[in-house]
Motif scaffolding. Structure first.
Motif, short mmCIF file in Angstrom:
data_model
loop_
_atom_site.label_atom_id
_atom_site.label_comp_id
_atom_site.label_asym_id
_atom_site.label_seq_id
_atom_site.Cartn_x
_atom_site.Cartn_y
_atom_site.Cartn_z
N THR A 67 82.55 11.37 -28.65
CA THR A 67 83.49 10.50 -27.96
C THR A 67 84.27 11.32 -26.94
O THR A 67 84.67 12.46 -27.21
N ASP A 68 84.49 10.72 -25.75
CA ASP A 68 85.26 11.36 -24.69
C ASP A 68 86.64 10.72 -24.60
O ASP A 68 86.78 9.49 -24.64
N PHE A 69 87.67 11.58 -24.47
CA PHE A 69 89.04 11.12 -24.24
C PHE A 69 89.46 11.58 -22.84
O PHE A 69 89.35 12.77 -22.51
N ILE A 70 89.93 10.65 -22.02
CA ILE A 70 90.30 10.96 -20.64
C ILE A 70 91.82 10.92 -20.51
O ILE A 70 92.47 9.99 -21.00
N ASN A 71 92.38 11.95 -19.83
CA ASN A 71 93.82 12.06 -19.58
C ASN A 71 94.61 12.00 -20.89
O ASN A 71 95.17 10.97 -21.28
N VAL A 72 94.62 13.14 -21.55
CA VAL A 72 95.28 13.28 -22.85
C VAL A 72 96.54 14.12 -22.69
O VAL A 72 96.58 15.07 -21.92
#
Length: 429
Positions: A67-72
């Motif tokens: 899973t990718d998390f963008i702008n954390v």
């Protein structure tokens, strides 16, 4: 006696098994696909893994395991306590958990807070059955708002690898500080067992900023905003304190006004470099150390020069009543062995310790014979006496002859130990 089941009972058992073993797992899988975890759910998982509050702007699921998390952002809502990350990829494999992170940016204070939280999270991960690997492209750290321009200089760590191995209770951190890909990386490794905590440090080709090192080595705090650090070490911590070897320790751009004048009250200015070729610690005490201290230009107070004469048996020039004098070069060599220390000069000769701007000798060593290490504290505390509140913090790290405590009941080792923080509780905190 054999129990005979009717056909209806057998069909009922088969239907129940098919429902529990086939239909229910299929429905749960379909639910996970149709109704995936929310952004808040993923943020909670990331918070549990890193040990600090996390907020995610967008989630993109590639596979059930990736899973990718963008702008954390991680940390508190306060700007100075928050780190921002452009991208995080969580790879939850059977054999290991992997976090691949893009660029991390934040302030010095945010990094310090993150180190403490990650240390706690690493301790939790060590007790699990799967290794944890964190791969970070870049960490860009800026000085805190309100600090001067020198301390606001950015520091960039590249290709950071954090690996927590199990079993073995080992955590290693590797990173680059230079701009070239051919630079030697830093390596910091911690191994934990029931009796002790072992640390191994291998310095890279580039030095670390002093304010970054403060968090790892509290004993080196206060060297100044521009200080740079490099060292190799193999240490272990037990109940009795730190033991081990430190080699090629280099600290440059030490602010003498900050360390000596403000720290101990002895007037001197300038920026110095410290090089310790080797040092040995045994049960929290410094047993042996060899090194040099050098500075190019500054101002020294007459009181400091007189203290060197009275306490360390050095020769000083006649100052004709002046309170401060400019010096061109400072060079001090030292060799510590147990409770004795030998000091000498490196400013042009084996005797010359400090030269004046006109080339004359301001301070020189006499014989090169060993003197009690208590003379060092006497020098730093002069003329008040060998011990004061400024020198008390050094006592826990040096070897003392029994006679050094005669006539100083307020500074008995057991009394000082009550007032000092425990040495080496954690390098991370």
């Amino acid at each position: 006696m054999e129990v005979m089941l009717s056909d209806n009972t057998k069909r009922l058992i088969c239907r129940a098994a098919f429902l529990l073993l086939c239909i229910v797992p299929t429905l749960l899988t379909l639910r996970a696909i149709v109704v995936p975890p929310s952004t808040a759910d993923w943020a909670l998982r990331l918070e549990q893994l890193l040990g600090m509050p996390a907020a995610i702007n967008r989630v993109s699921t590639r596979t059930p395991q990736r899973t990718d998390f963008i702008n954390v952002s991680i940390g508190s809502d306060d700007f100075d306590s928050r780190l921002t990350i452009d991208r995080v990829t969580m790879d939850n494999r059977i054999e290991a958990r992997i976090l691949t992170i893009g660029t991390v940016a934040g302030t010095v204070e945010a990094l310090r807070g993150a180190l403490r939280r990650i240390d706690e999270a690493v301790d939790r991960s060590i007790r699990t059955d799967r290794p944890l690997r964190i791969l970070i492209d870049n960490i860009v750290i800026h000085g805190n708002e309100g600090e001067n321009s020198e301390s606001s200089e950015s520091c960039c760590l590249a290709d950071v690898t954090i690996l927590v191995e199990t079993p073995g209770d080992r955590c290693s951190v590797g990173f680059f500080t230079g701009s070239g890909s051919n630079d030697k990386p830093w390596l910091i490794e911690r191994t934990v067992d029931k009796r002790q905590v072992c640390w191994r440090i291998e310095a890279g080709d580039s030095s670390l900023p002093g304010w970054f090192v403060d968090e790892f080595f509290p004993a080196l705090q206060g060297a100044g905003a521009n200080a740079r650090f490099s060292a190799n070490a193999s240490l272990f911590y037990r109940r009795e304190g730190w033991s081990g070897q430190v080699t090629d320790l280099r600290i440059s751009n030490i602010d003498l006004e900050e360390v000596i004048w403000k720290g101990f009250g002895q007037p001197i200015t300038g920026f110095a470099s410290l090089h310790v070729q080797s040092a040995t610690l045994v049960d929290g005490r410094l047993r042996e150390m060899t090194g040099e201290l050098a500075a190019e230009g500054g101002v020294a107070g007459a009181r400091l020069l007189e203290a060197c004469h009275q306490c360390a048996e050095m020769e000083i020039a006649t100052l004709h009543g002046v309170k401060n004098v400019e010096y061109r070069q400072l060079g001090l060599g030292f060799r510590l062995r147990n409770h004795e220390i030998v000091v000498g000069g490196t400013a042009g000769s084996a005797q010359c310790v400090m030269t004046a701007t006109d080339g004359g000798m301001l301070l020189s060593a006499r014989s090169g014979q060993p003197v009690p290490v208590t003379r060092v504290l006497s020098l730093l505390a002069w003329p008040a006496g060998p011990f004061n509140q400024h020198t008390a913090a050094l006592i826990a790290h040096l070897v003392w002859p029994p006679a050094a405590w005669e006539g100083e009941p307020l500074f008995a080792p057991e009394r000082i130990a009550e007032d000092l923080p425990q040495v080496g509780d954690s390098i991370w905190r």
